[in-house]
Design a protein around this motif. Sequence first.
Motif, PDB file in Angstrom:
ATOM      1  N   HIS A  66      30.370   4.949  -3.457  1.00 13.04           N
ATOM      2  CA  HIS A  66      30.092   3.838  -2.559  1.00 13.04           C
ATOM      3  C   HIS A  66      30.377   4.265  -1.120  1.00 13.04           C
ATOM      4  O   HIS A  66      31.463   4.761  -0.801  1.00 13.04           O
ATOM      5  N   ALA A  67      29.392   4.094  -0.276  1.00 14.49           N
ATOM      6  CA  ALA A  67      29.550   4.520   1.113  1.00 14.49           C
ATOM      7  C   ALA A  67      28.818   3.526   2.001  1.00 14.49           C
ATOM      8  O   ALA A  67      27.743   3.043   1.642  1.00 14.49           O
ATOM      9  N   GLU A  68      29.406   3.245   3.149  1.00  8.50           N
ATOM     10  CA  GLU A  68      28.748   2.311   4.066  1.00  8.50           C
ATOM     11  C   GLU A  68      28.911   2.795   5.494  1.00  8.50           C
ATOM     12  O   GLU A  68      29.984   3.294   5.859  1.00  8.50           O
ATOM     13  N   GLY A  69      27.866   2.620   6.260  1.00 13.71           N
ATOM     14  CA  GLY A  69      27.922   2.962   7.677  1.00 13.71           C
ATOM     15  C   GLY A  69      27.978   1.687   8.494  1.00 13.71           C
ATOM     16  O   GLY A  69      27.325   0.689   8.154  1.00 13.71           O
ATOM     17  N   PHE A  70      28.766   1.720   9.558  1.00 12.15           N
ATOM     18  CA  PHE A  70      28.872   0.553  10.438  1.00 12.15           C
ATOM     19  C   PHE A  70      28.747   0.987  11.885  1.00 12.15           C
ATOM     20  O   PHE A  70      29.136   2.106  12.241  1.00 12.15           O
ATOM     21  N   ALA A  71      28.297   0.044  12.710  1.00  6.79           N
ATOM     22  CA  ALA A  71      28.424   0.235  14.154  1.00  6.79           C
ATOM     23  C   ALA A  71      29.889   0.007  14.478  1.00  6.79           C
ATOM     24  O   ALA A  71      30.471  -1.016  14.083  1.00  6.79           O
ATOM     25  N   ALA A  72      30.494   0.957  15.185  1.00 11.03           N
ATOM     26  CA  ALA A  72      31.943   0.883  15.410  1.00 11.03           C
ATOM     27  C   ALA A  72      32.349  -0.441  16.066  1.00 11.03           C
ATOM     28  O   ALA A  72      33.416  -0.982  15.778  1.00 11.03           O
ATOM     29  N   GLY A  73      31.489  -0.966  16.912  1.00 14.25           N
ATOM     30  CA  GLY A  73      31.803  -2.220  17.582  1.00 14.25           C
ATOM     31  C   GLY A  73      31.876  -3.415  16.632  1.00 14.25           C
ATOM     32  O   GLY A  73      32.411  -4.474  16.985  1.00 14.25           O
ATOM     33  N   GLU A  74      31.353  -3.264  15.436  1.00 13.14           N
ATOM     34  CA  GLU A  74      31.386  -4.342  14.447  1.00 13.14           C
ATOM     35  C   GLU A  74      32.708  -4.443  13.713  1.00 13.14           C
ATOM     36  O   GLU A  74      32.988  -5.450  13.055  1.00 13.14           O
ATOM     37  N   LEU A  75      33.522  -3.386  13.799  1.00 14.92           N
ATOM     38  CA  LEU A  75      34.763  -3.321  13.003  1.00 14.92           C
ATOM     39  C   LEU A  75      35.512  -4.640  12.974  1.00 14.92           C
ATOM     40  O   LEU A  75      35.805  -5.180  11.916  1.00 14.92           O
ATOM     41  N   LYS A  76      35.808  -5.134  14.187  1.00 12.47           N
ATOM     42  CA  LYS A  76      36.646  -6.329  14.269  1.00 12.47           C
ATOM     43  C   LYS A  76      35.898  -7.585  13.859  1.00 12.47           C
ATOM     44  O   LYS A  76      36.476  -8.657  13.762  1.00 12.47           O
ATOM     45  N   HIS A  77      34.604  -7.462  13.635  1.00 11.78           N
ATOM     46  CA  HIS A  77      33.829  -8.628  13.184  1.00 11.78           C
ATOM     47  C   HIS A  77      33.777  -8.695  11.662  1.00 11.78           C
ATOM     48  O   HIS A  77      32.973  -9.432  11.106  1.00 11.78           O
ATOM     49  N   ASN A 121      38.972   2.641  18.387  1.00 13.07           N
ATOM     50  CA  ASN A 121      38.649   2.285  16.996  1.00 13.07           C
ATOM     51  C   ASN A 121      39.390   3.197  16.020  1.00 13.07           C
ATOM     52  O   ASN A 121      39.902   2.740  15.005  1.00 13.07           O
ATOM     53  N   ILE A 122      39.446   4.476  16.357  1.00 13.29           N
ATOM     54  CA  ILE A 122      40.130   5.415  15.462  1.00 13.29           C
ATOM     55  C   ILE A 122      41.610   5.028  15.360  1.00 13.29           C
ATOM     56  O   ILE A 122      42.195   4.987  14.281  1.00 13.29           O
ATOM     57  N   GLN A 123      42.200   4.701  16.512  1.00  8.64           N
ATOM     58  CA  GLN A 123      43.607   4.290  16.501  1.00  8.64           C
ATOM     59  C   GLN A 123      43.813   3.052  15.632  1.00  8.64           C
ATOM     60  O   GLN A 123      44.759   2.979  14.858  1.00  8.64           O
ATOM     61  N   GLU A 124      42.903   2.081  15.801  1.00  8.25           N
ATOM     62  CA  GLU A 124      43.046   0.820  15.045  1.00  8.25           C
ATOM     63  C   GLU A 124      43.016   1.054  13.539  1.00  8.25           C
ATOM     64  O   GLU A 124      43.799   0.489  12.793  1.00  8.25           O
ATOM     65  N   ILE A 125      42.086   1.893  13.096  1.00  8.53           N
ATOM     66  CA  ILE A 125      41.971   2.072  11.639  1.00  8.53           C
ATOM     67  C   ILE A 125      43.091   2.975  11.121  1.00  8.53           C
ATOM     68  O   ILE A 125      43.593   2.777  10.025  1.00  8.53           O
ATOM     69  N   ARG A 126      43.518   3.914  11.949  1.00  3.91           N
ATOM     70  CA  ARG A 126      44.611   4.786  11.523  1.00  3.91           C
ATOM     71  C   ARG A 126      45.888   3.983  11.367  1.00  3.91           C
ATOM     72  O   ARG A 126      46.664   4.176  10.435  1.00  3.91           O
TER      73      ARG A 126
END
Length: 369
Positions: free
Chosen positions: A250-261, A293-298
């Motif tokens: 299972h793999a999904e691609g996202f626009a990084a700006g969507e993360l918080k949405h 974004n990298i910081q947030e997910i890390r």
Amino acid sequence: EKGGFDSFMDKEIHDQPHAVADTLLGRTDLSGRLTLDEIRIDESVLRAVDKIIVIACGTAAYAGHVAKYAVEHWCRIPVEVELAHEFRYRDPIVDEKTLVVAISQSGETMDTLMAVRHAREQGAKVLSIVNTQGSTIPRESDAVLYTHAGPEIAVASTKAFLSQITAAYLLGLYLAQLRGNKFPDEISGLLDELRALPDKVQTVIERGEYVRATARSMKDATSVLFLGRHVGYPVALEGALKLKELAYIHAEGFAAGELKHGPIALIDAGQPVFVVVPSPNSREGLHSKVVSNIQEIRARGARTLVIAEDGDDAVRQFADEVFWIPKAPSLLQPLLAVVPLQIFAMALATAKGLDVDQPRNLAKSVTVE
Ligand code: M6R
């Protein structure tokens, strides 16, 4: 025929520098002006185009999605990208001023062919970007711009993707030249940057062993996410598609700006996330946003697998792994950033003992609707 490689896919990944170089070859005259002789659509018609719609499926559609950013920027013509099977059944707004660009490796994809027919019935001009000479889609189009990637055998598309972006960029620059959106020296500067790409693609391939080793260490992964922004967004989508079709993960691609949405809720301890980082010097200034974004997910426990440009020290401290790619203008970065993702999917599938050339349930060209 695999030229000493373990699979056609591996061979075709290694063919990529040539695929890009050959697609660029012979498309300028002695003075450096782009001459796309194959485009037998009247120049007056091309000058009057007020909308471009790209139709394609799968990887070819992601190539179109990348091209949208460049063509809109260079030509100031609105570009829509639509999956061919959706376009055809939704009463699209198309007229004589619409240029429909159909992208297909095989030239035989039924969904794309039906969309081409539909567009022409509505009066649009159709230009196809196709790899296979003499196939059906070019025969039914007003004009064709061939990619010169050579035959692609593996089901997963690799070199076709790079050559499709290259051809679509040539088309964009040609339209800009024709319509006077850019000065000739700007266009020749961009062409020089395109011509510098094959060597850089080669460099990324030569750095592939680190990607392979990382993939081998992840063969038990059950879900992998991919983030990108701007032209990195379709690269993320393509990375996810490669992993789905080859490794059945299972793999999904996202626009990084969507993360918080929404998607950030998926992140928990150990979740692998690939992040395509824009160039620190990109005019769009998106680098720092993606680093955040990298910081947030890390901070939420993600394992961060980062694709970044040589010398981008800001990403190091937040990345579990960094796959380095040579510096390139931001619009050209997708041709480099996608390569580690192709290698990753291939190596992970191989580590799982799967046949990377013939994934289950898939055919090389989808000739049914
Ligand atoms: O031959 P086409 O480019 O028209 O094929 C379109 C898709 O079927 C194709 O890109 C598919 O998504 C690949 N298996 C992706 O690797």
